[in-house]
Design a protein around this motif. Sequence first.
Motif, PDB file in Angstrom:
ATOM      1  N   ARG A   9       0.822  -1.215   0.000  1.00  0.00           N
ATOM      2  CA  ARG A   9       0.000   0.000   0.000  1.00  0.00           C
ATOM      3  C   ARG A   9       0.854   1.263   0.000  1.00  0.00           C
ATOM      4  O   ARG A   9       0.565   2.218  -0.712  1.00  0.00           O
ATOM      5  CB  ARG A   9      -0.926  -0.001   1.218  1.00  0.00           C
ATOM      6  CG  ARG A   9      -1.777   1.264   1.301  1.00  0.00           C
ATOM      7  CD  ARG A   9      -2.838   1.188   2.370  1.00  0.00           C
ATOM      8  NE  ARG A   9      -3.751   2.303   2.225  1.00  0.00           N
ATOM      9  CZ  ARG A   9      -5.061   2.233   2.351  1.00  0.00           C
ATOM     10  NH1 ARG A   9      -5.628   1.079   2.600  1.00  0.00           N
ATOM     11  NH2 ARG A   9      -5.807   3.306   2.213  1.00  0.00           N
ATOM     12  N   TYR A  10       1.911   1.250   0.795  1.00  0.00           N
ATOM     13  CA  TYR A  10       2.735   2.457   0.940  1.00  0.00           C
ATOM     14  C   TYR A  10       4.027   2.380   0.129  1.00  0.00           C
ATOM     15  O   TYR A  10       4.982   3.110   0.393  1.00  0.00           O
ATOM     16  CB  TYR A  10       3.040   2.693   2.422  1.00  0.00           C
ATOM     17  CG  TYR A  10       1.781   2.839   3.250  1.00  0.00           C
ATOM     18  CD1 TYR A  10       0.912   3.908   3.055  1.00  0.00           C
ATOM     19  CD2 TYR A  10       1.443   1.880   4.205  1.00  0.00           C
ATOM     20  CE1 TYR A  10      -0.257   4.037   3.795  1.00  0.00           C
ATOM     21  CE2 TYR A  10       0.279   1.993   4.950  1.00  0.00           C
ATOM     22  CZ  TYR A  10      -0.569   3.070   4.736  1.00  0.00           C
ATOM     23  OH  TYR A  10      -1.733   3.181   5.464  1.00  0.00           O
ATOM     24  N   SER A  11       4.041   1.502  -0.871  1.00  0.00           N
ATOM     25  CA  SER A  11       5.271   1.276  -1.639  1.00  0.00           C
ATOM     26  C   SER A  11       5.774   2.530  -2.344  1.00  0.00           C
ATOM     27  O   SER A  11       6.989   2.721  -2.488  1.00  0.00           O
ATOM     28  CB  SER A  11       5.053   0.152  -2.658  1.00  0.00           C
ATOM     29  OG  SER A  11       4.013   0.489  -3.574  1.00  0.00           O
ATOM     30  N   ARG A  12       4.859   3.408  -2.780  1.00  0.00           N
ATOM     31  CA  ARG A  12       5.313   4.608  -3.487  1.00  0.00           C
ATOM     32  C   ARG A  12       5.988   5.602  -2.549  1.00  0.00           C
ATOM     33  O   ARG A  12       6.780   6.438  -2.981  1.00  0.00           O
ATOM     34  CB  ARG A  12       4.146   5.272  -4.226  1.00  0.00           C
ATOM     35  CG  ARG A  12       3.492   4.390  -5.287  1.00  0.00           C
ATOM     36  CD  ARG A  12       4.510   3.857  -6.315  1.00  0.00           C
ATOM     37  NE  ARG A  12       3.883   3.163  -7.412  1.00  0.00           N
ATOM     38  CZ  ARG A  12       3.643   1.860  -7.462  1.00  0.00           C
ATOM     39  NH1 ARG A  12       4.008   1.070  -6.441  1.00  0.00           N
ATOM     40  NH2 ARG A  12       3.053   1.308  -8.506  1.00  0.00           N
ATOM     41  N   ILE A  19      12.129   8.668   2.624  1.00  0.00           N
ATOM     42  CA  ILE A  19      11.106   8.057   3.478  1.00  0.00           C
ATOM     43  C   ILE A  19      11.490   6.626   3.823  1.00  0.00           C
ATOM     44  O   ILE A  19      11.859   6.338   4.954  1.00  0.00           O
ATOM     45  CB  ILE A  19       9.720   8.132   2.796  1.00  0.00           C
ATOM     46  CG1 ILE A  19       9.323   9.608   2.597  1.00  0.00           C
ATOM     47  CG2 ILE A  19       8.665   7.406   3.652  1.00  0.00           C
ATOM     48  CD1 ILE A  19       7.951   9.810   1.975  1.00  0.00           C
ATOM     49  N   GLY A  20      11.395   5.728   2.870  1.00  0.00           N
ATOM     50  CA  GLY A  20      11.755   4.341   3.147  1.00  0.00           C
ATOM     51  C   GLY A  20      10.839   3.696   4.174  1.00  0.00           C
ATOM     52  O   GLY A  20       9.829   4.258   4.601  1.00  0.00           O
ATOM     53  N   ALA A  51      -1.723   8.786   3.510  1.00  0.00           N
ATOM     54  CA  ALA A  51      -0.275   8.641   3.674  1.00  0.00           C
ATOM     55  C   ALA A  51       0.089   7.657   4.773  1.00  0.00           C
ATOM     56  O   ALA A  51       1.238   7.229   4.868  1.00  0.00           O
ATOM     57  CB  ALA A  51       0.361   9.998   3.963  1.00  0.00           C
ATOM     58  N   GLY A  52      -0.881   7.314   5.633  1.00  0.00           N
ATOM     59  CA  GLY A  52      -0.618   6.290   6.637  1.00  0.00           C
ATOM     60  C   GLY A  52      -0.507   6.783   8.058  1.00  0.00           C
ATOM     61  O   GLY A  52      -0.015   6.037   8.927  1.00  0.00           O
TER      62      GLY A  52
END
Length: 253
Positions: A9-12, A19-20, A51-52
Amino acid sequence: MMDDQQLLRYSRHILLNEIGVENQEKLLQSTVLVVGCGGLGTAALPYLAAAGVGKLIIADHDTIDETNLQRQITYAETDTGSLKVEKMAQFLRERNSQCIIEVHPHYLNTDDLNQLTAQADVVLDCSDNFATRQAVNAACVQNRKPLVSGAAVRFDGQLIVFRADLDEACYHCLFDMAQADDGACALFGVFAPLVGVMGAAQAAEALKILMSLPVAANVLRCYSALTGEWQQFKFVKNQSCQICAAVGQSSII
């Protein structure tokens, strides 16, 4: 640790060197308080959730009316008359079910603000009046929390980051008058996309703070939607500020 679904989901985000995995995990464990679910809030909150950010605390006593629909794009025509925080919470949960949403559909007094601010890692002031901005600022100074302040009216927007956590200048250092007429949307109007620009910018600054990425504090950034130009003005901490000077002095060893 993130599971496989979260990594996808947050791969981008994770692909970005700045960020990583480590910084994405910081977002997942963070709490953000957003005061105001109007034009600025409806732009900032979806990005924070997407963004989480792990937990969002949102406060607004207002209900949705017909005039809001011109710019507050998370609300539908059928939402008219409903509490903004309730419809916003529904909107956010449908887009990120893992984000914890806490709503406060009433006026926040000083104690309320202090209690909620103490829980947050970053506070966003998305309100539309001077008194609320001063109250939110005072709570952030008292609790030593970063504050991202936004404003939008007519074709003009303002964005400022205050770092009470670093004993930097506060909102009252810059705007120390007892009261002010901000130029409310109901009186002077507001260009619809302007609130999107400023709210998204607030979200960006908040996310960077949460991930310990570089953020410029003590800078008043002004945006003109008519010209598309940004101007910025640096300012310094007022050592005689009635709000933050005493707190800063008391923290000196």
